[in-house]
Write an enzyme that holds these catalytic residues in place. Structure first.
Site, PDB file in Angstrom:
ATOM      1  N   PHE A  34       0.821  -1.216   0.000  1.00 24.29           N
ATOM      2  CA  PHE A  34       0.000   0.000   0.000  1.00 24.29           C
ATOM      3  C   PHE A  34       0.855   1.267   0.000  1.00 24.29           C
ATOM      4  O   PHE A  34       0.365   2.356  -0.228  1.00 24.29           O
ATOM      5  CB  PHE A  34      -1.002   0.000   1.153  1.00 24.29           C
ATOM      6  CG  PHE A  34      -0.375   0.026   2.517  1.00 24.29           C
ATOM      7  CD1 PHE A  34       0.025   1.220   3.073  1.00 24.29           C
ATOM      8  CD2 PHE A  34      -0.209  -1.137   3.239  1.00 24.29           C
ATOM      9  CE1 PHE A  34       0.598   1.254   4.329  1.00 24.29           C
ATOM     10  CE2 PHE A  34       0.372  -1.113   4.494  1.00 24.29           C
ATOM     11  CZ  PHE A  34       0.775   0.083   5.042  1.00 24.29           C
ATOM     12  N   HIS A 120       5.231  -4.983  12.779  1.00 25.63           N
ATOM     13  CA  HIS A 120       4.017  -4.167  12.572  1.00 25.63           C
ATOM     14  C   HIS A 120       2.739  -4.905  12.941  1.00 25.63           C
ATOM     15  O   HIS A 120       1.646  -4.476  12.579  1.00 25.63           O
ATOM     16  CB  HIS A 120       3.958  -3.671  11.124  1.00 25.63           C
ATOM     17  CG  HIS A 120       5.070  -2.702  10.797  1.00 25.63           C
ATOM     18  ND1 HIS A 120       5.504  -2.470   9.511  1.00 25.63           N
ATOM     19  CD2 HIS A 120       5.839  -1.928  11.592  1.00 25.63           C
ATOM     20  CE1 HIS A 120       6.489  -1.580   9.538  1.00 25.63           C
ATOM     21  NE2 HIS A 120       6.711  -1.244  10.795  1.00 25.63           N
ATOM     22  N   CYS A 128     -10.970  -7.268  21.078  1.00 29.89           N
ATOM     23  CA  CYS A 128     -11.993  -6.336  21.553  1.00 29.89           C
ATOM     24  C   CYS A 128     -11.318  -5.292  22.439  1.00 29.89           C
ATOM     25  O   CYS A 128     -10.539  -5.637  23.323  1.00 29.89           O
ATOM     26  CB  CYS A 128     -13.052  -7.093  22.343  1.00 29.89           C
ATOM     27  SG  CYS A 128     -14.172  -5.984  23.225  1.00 29.89           S
TER      28      CYS A 128
HETATM   29 ZN    ZN Z   1     -15.568  -7.607  24.122  1.00 31.73          ZN
END
Ligand code: ZN
Length: 240
Positions: A34, A120, A128
């Site tokens: 990219f 990276h 989460c």
């Molecule tokens: Zn969660």
């Protein structure tokens, strides 16, 4: 002697090789870089990749970030190439101590490498932000909009975004491997992007091998310079 024959001699004589790889290792598996000019101009997005892959953009435009991320960074059909497989074989044979990579695609592990230091991060790991639950890349790929946890929290890829620092532990371990290496093979990077250029300065040996299609910033330091495809070059190395 051909450069590949010289490389064969260097590899045959060492049991303490470290490989440092950049985007070129992945582009040969069809993963777009990219950062390349083509990647920058040939796209439908309003902002350059450096903006869309920044932490600020992730935080303030999470859905747009994920549109870009799913299309450009997740490459579910990519497979390891000859370079990935040869490095895994060299490790299994006890000759290679570590792969240090700037890539985030997990292809080294897919090829069988065990000691992989991902400077990276990796698209294979996502967490989460509220409860730290783990999600794989397939979950992110199948999600739409902002991927959320069962608990309602937003899921973030374990990828180092622009503005974010690299893991100090990964950096430290990488520098230790490089400092102790007998042979350092640098492949698929022009050594411009931080921290690649600085990290190879920790190498104290005299057997720096650079394999890259174009010129790099460290060409004059190399004992051996091979300006060819990393997959073709490593693919020709024999372990016998
Ligand atoms: Zn969660």
């Amino acid at each position: 002697m051909l450069p590949v024959e010289q490389l064969q001699e260097i590899i045959s004589a060492s049991n303490n090789i470290v490989f440092f790889g950049g985007a070129g290792v992945s582009t040969e598996s069809g993963i777009p870089d990219f950062r390349s000019v083509d990647g920058l101009y040939n796209q439908r997005y309003k902002y350059p990749p450096e903006v869309m892959l920044s932490y600020t953009f992730y935080r303030e435009h999470t859905a747009e970030f994920y549109d870009f991320y799913r299309e450009k960074l997740l490459c579910p059909t990519a497979k390891p190439n000859a370079a990935h497989f040869k490095l895994a074989e060299l490790e299994a044979a006890g000759k290679l101590k570590a792969v240090i990579t700037q890539n985030i695609d997990g292809l080294h592990q897919m090829a069988g490498s065990k000691t992989v230091l991902e400077l990276h991060g990796s698209v294979k790991r996502n967490y989460c932000q509220s409860c730290q639950a783990f999600y794989d890349d397939a979950f992110i790929l199948q999600s739409t909009g902002v991927p959320t946890c069962e608990c309602g929290g937003v899921i973030k890829p374990d990828v180092v975004l622009y503005e974010e620092g690299l893991s100090q532990e990964t950096m430290q371990r990488s520098m230790e491997f490089i400092a102790k290496a007998d042979v350092l093979i640098v492949g698929g990077t022009s050594l411009v992007v931080y921290p690649a250029a600085g990290m190879i300065d920790y190498y104290r040996g005299r057997q720096l091998v650079l394999i890259n299609r174009g010129a790099t910033h460290s060409d004059r330091k190399a004992k051996l310079l091979i300006q060819e495809s990393i997959g073709e070059v490593l693919g020709r190395i024999s372990l016998a």
